[in-house]
Motif scaffolding. Structure first.
Motif, mmCIF file in Angstrom:
data_model
loop_
_atom_site.group_PDB
_atom_site.id
_atom_site.type_symbol
_atom_site.label_atom_id
_atom_site.label_comp_id
_atom_site.label_asym_id
_atom_site.label_seq_id
_atom_site.Cartn_x
_atom_site.Cartn_y
_atom_site.Cartn_z
ATOM 1 N N VAL A 171 0.851 -1.179 0.000
ATOM 2 C CA VAL A 171 0.000 0.000 0.000
ATOM 3 C C VAL A 171 0.895 1.238 0.000
ATOM 4 O O VAL A 171 1.754 1.398 0.871
ATOM 5 C CB VAL A 171 -0.925 0.026 1.231
ATOM 6 N N ALA A 172 0.702 2.097 -0.989
ATOM 7 C CA ALA A 172 1.465 3.339 -1.084
ATOM 8 C C ALA A 172 0.653 4.454 -0.439
ATOM 9 O O ALA A 172 -0.482 4.734 -0.849
ATOM 10 C CB ALA A 172 1.750 3.673 -2.552
ATOM 11 N N VAL A 173 1.228 5.082 0.589
ATOM 12 C CA VAL A 173 0.545 6.151 1.319
ATOM 13 C C VAL A 173 1.460 7.376 1.373
ATOM 14 O O VAL A 173 2.686 7.255 1.250
ATOM 15 C CB VAL A 173 0.165 5.710 2.748
ATOM 16 N N PRO A 174 0.897 8.568 1.542
ATOM 17 C CA PRO A 174 1.754 9.750 1.680
ATOM 18 C C PRO A 174 2.661 9.629 2.889
ATOM 19 O O PRO A 174 2.280 9.056 3.916
ATOM 20 C CB PRO A 174 0.751 10.899 1.856
ATOM 21 N N ASN A 226 -1.941 3.980 -15.249
ATOM 22 C CA ASN A 226 -1.036 2.835 -15.292
ATOM 23 C C ASN A 226 0.425 3.198 -15.080
ATOM 24 O O ASN A 226 1.236 2.320 -14.787
ATOM 25 C CB ASN A 226 -1.179 2.103 -16.632
ATOM 26 N N ASP A 227 0.794 4.443 -15.229
ATOM 27 C CA ASP A 227 2.183 4.858 -15.044
ATOM 28 C C ASP A 227 2.433 5.035 -13.540
ATOM 29 O O ASP A 227 1.919 5.962 -12.908
ATOM 30 C CB ASP A 227 2.440 6.168 -15.783
ATOM 31 N N PHE A 228 3.258 4.136 -12.966
ATOM 32 C CA PHE A 228 3.463 4.161 -11.521
ATOM 33 C C PHE A 228 4.167 5.425 -11.038
ATOM 34 O O PHE A 228 4.007 5.832 -9.890
ATOM 35 C CB PHE A 228 4.240 2.918 -11.077
ATOM 36 N N HIS A 229 4.974 6.040 -11.883
ATOM 37 C CA HIS A 229 5.619 7.280 -11.482
ATOM 38 C C HIS A 229 4.579 8.388 -11.281
ATOM 39 O O HIS A 229 4.673 9.186 -10.353
ATOM 40 C CB HIS A 229 6.670 7.708 -12.502
ATOM 41 N N VAL A 230 3.564 8.417 -12.156
ATOM 42 C CA VAL A 230 2.473 9.377 -11.986
ATOM 43 C C VAL A 230 1.672 9.033 -10.735
ATOM 44 O O VAL A 230 1.289 9.927 -9.959
ATOM 45 C CB VAL A 230 1.566 9.393 -13.229
ATOM 46 N N VAL A 231 1.422 7.755 -10.521
ATOM 47 C CA VAL A 231 0.688 7.329 -9.328
ATOM 48 C C VAL A 231 1.415 7.783 -8.063
ATOM 49 O O VAL A 231 0.804 8.324 -7.135
ATOM 50 C CB VAL A 231 0.505 5.799 -9.329
ATOM 51 N N ARG A 246 6.659 -3.608 -4.995
ATOM 52 C CA ARG A 246 7.734 -3.279 -4.051
ATOM 53 C C ARG A 246 9.075 -3.038 -4.723
ATOM 54 O O ARG A 246 9.818 -2.131 -4.349
ATOM 55 C CB ARG A 246 7.866 -4.411 -3.021
ATOM 56 N N TYR A 247 9.426 -3.856 -5.723
ATOM 57 C CA TYR A 247 10.763 -3.765 -6.304
ATOM 58 C C TYR A 247 10.868 -2.717 -7.408
ATOM 59 O O TYR A 247 11.945 -2.167 -7.641
ATOM 60 C CB TYR A 247 11.183 -5.121 -6.895
ATOM 61 N N SER A 248 9.764 -2.457 -8.114
ATOM 62 C CA SER A 248 9.848 -1.635 -9.314
ATOM 63 C C SER A 248 9.200 -0.265 -9.166
ATOM 64 O O SER A 248 8.986 0.426 -10.160
ATOM 65 C CB SER A 248 9.231 -2.368 -10.511
ATOM 66 N N SER A 249 8.887 0.139 -7.949
ATOM 67 C CA SER A 249 8.402 1.498 -7.754
ATOM 68 C C SER A 249 9.586 2.455 -7.804
ATOM 69 O O SER A 249 10.730 2.075 -7.567
ATOM 70 C CB SER A 249 7.676 1.615 -6.412
ATOM 71 N N GLY A 250 9.288 3.719 -8.082
ATOM 72 C CA GLY A 250 10.357 4.681 -8.312
ATOM 73 C C GLY A 250 11.022 5.227 -7.071
ATOM 74 O O GLY A 250 12.021 5.939 -7.169
ATOM 75 N N GLY A 251 10.491 4.946 -5.878
ATOM 76 C CA GLY A 251 11.121 5.434 -4.659
ATOM 77 C C GLY A 251 10.899 6.916 -4.416
ATOM 78 O O GLY A 251 11.801 7.629 -3.983
ATOM 79 N N LEU A 257 5.824 2.822 1.306
ATOM 80 C CA LEU A 257 5.186 1.547 0.994
ATOM 81 C C LEU A 257 5.025 0.729 2.260
ATOM 82 O O LEU A 257 5.999 0.498 2.985
ATOM 83 C CB LEU A 257 6.015 0.768 -0.030
ATOM 84 N N VAL A 258 3.801 0.302 2.523
ATOM 85 C CA VAL A 258 3.492 -0.477 3.724
ATOM 86 C C VAL A 258 2.947 -1.831 3.278
ATOM 87 O O VAL A 258 2.003 -1.881 2.468
ATOM 88 C CB VAL A 258 2.450 0.247 4.606
ATOM 89 N N PRO A 259 3.504 -2.947 3.771
ATOM 90 C CA PRO A 259 3.002 -4.266 3.369
ATOM 91 C C PRO A 259 1.513 -4.423 3.668
ATOM 92 O O PRO A 259 1.000 -3.892 4.654
ATOM 93 C CB PRO A 259 3.841 -5.235 4.216
ATOM 94 N N LEU A 260 0.830 -5.151 2.783
ATOM 95 C CA LEU A 260 -0.593 -5.414 2.928
ATOM 96 C C LEU A 260 -0.791 -6.839 3.409
ATOM 97 O O LEU A 260 -0.346 -7.790 2.756
ATOM 98 C CB LEU A 260 -1.307 -5.188 1.595
#
Length: 300
Positions: A171-174, A226-231, A246-251, A257-260
């Protein structure tokens, strides 16, 4: 039988019709139809039948398409047997990957293949719905695809599958959200959130559906991108939360990122190859190096 006509029959099946097959084969639809008609004359049985405005293979056509795969594999094995006496494999390999896998895998792949010498990798990014990946193997030698990790692959019989890695979805959170400090989140923790999701038909969307099933409430999707960088940029700006690999997000520094927990949250990344293409030595080298890059990512 004409080997080229057999290849055309395979393309009509894998592409779902004459027009799409013609585009892949760089032929006109008329030329494709002529080759199919020639095969039907050679075999003495109908190989296609009309369905609405299109064509589909008959049972005989399906059987001949299966046999055409065997013919193509035998031809590639014969070429490989001769190529083995020419020394180290050389040539070009076309590799397609969906965007986040391209970000994750292609730089390392190119570095490793370049170190071996003699092989050129031609890269492309193709981000399609899950059911469209198999058809891409008619245009690319290796297709990196993804699917829900615990689901039936559904790639079909016309490809060989090389599993690369399972990538957890978090889960991606601010960064400033109270949820950012949690070690894990349950579906109930995010039941009322605004979600930034990918388009329907993509693996991440299916995991979000499972979150809704676990809570009994359909997730409130406010954006589909669909573009994770925009997300990541939208999440960081406080416009919702998302599921990100987890591995391919832009950081992004504004995203945590919090595990679900509570649902099977992951996607499987596979390499898809046509059985005849897999017989080429240069393709085997590229697959070997793809597996090595994936192993490095898993080890962190």
């Amino acid at each position: 039988m004409d080997v080229r006509a057999l290849e055309t029959l395979r393309a009509v099946r894998s592409q779902g019709g004459v027009t799409a097959a013609a585009a892949v084969l760089h032929l006109t639809p008329s030329a494709v139809s002529q080759q199919l008609a020639g095969l039907a004359r050679d075999t003495g049985v109908p190989l296609t039948e009309r369905v609405g405005r299109g064509l589909r293979l008959t049972a005989a056509g399906e059987a001949l398409a299966d046999a055409a795969v065997d013919v193509a594999v035998a031809l590639e094995r014969a070429r490989a047997a001769c190529a083995a006496f020419a020394g180290s494999p050389t040539g070009s390999v076309r590799v397609s990957a969906f965007q986040s896998a391209a970000w994750m895998l292609l730089p390392g792949l190119l570095t490793r293949v370049a170190a071996r010498g003699g092989i050129t990798v031609e890269c492309a990014d193709e981000d399609v719905a899950q059911d469209a990946f198999t058809a891409l193997t008619d245009r690319h030698d290796v297709v990196v695809a993804h699917r829900p990790a615990e689901a039936d692959p559904g790639w079909g019989p016309d490809v060989r599958v090389v599993p690369l890695l399972r990538e957890p979805l978090d889960v991606a959170v601010p960064a400033g959200s109270p949820l950012a400090g949690r070690s894990a989140l349950e579906p109930a923790d995010v039941a009322g959130a605004d979600w930034i999701a990918v388009r329907e038909g993509f693996p991440v969307a299916r995991v979000l559906t499972d979150v809704g099933v676990a809570t009994g409430t359909a997730p409130r999707v406010v954006q589909r991108i669909n573009d994770f960088h925009v997300v990541e940029a939208l999440v960081a700006a406080g416009h919702g939360i998302s599921l990100l690999p987890r591995y391919s997000s832009g950081g992004h520094p504004g995203v945590v990122l919090v595990p679900l927990a509570g649902v099977r949250a992951g996607r499987q990344v596979d390499a898809l190859v046509r059985p005849d293409t897999a017989e080429r030595a240069v393709v085997a080298v590229v697959l070997e190096e793809l597996l090595a890059v994936a192993a490095e990512i898993r080890r962190g």
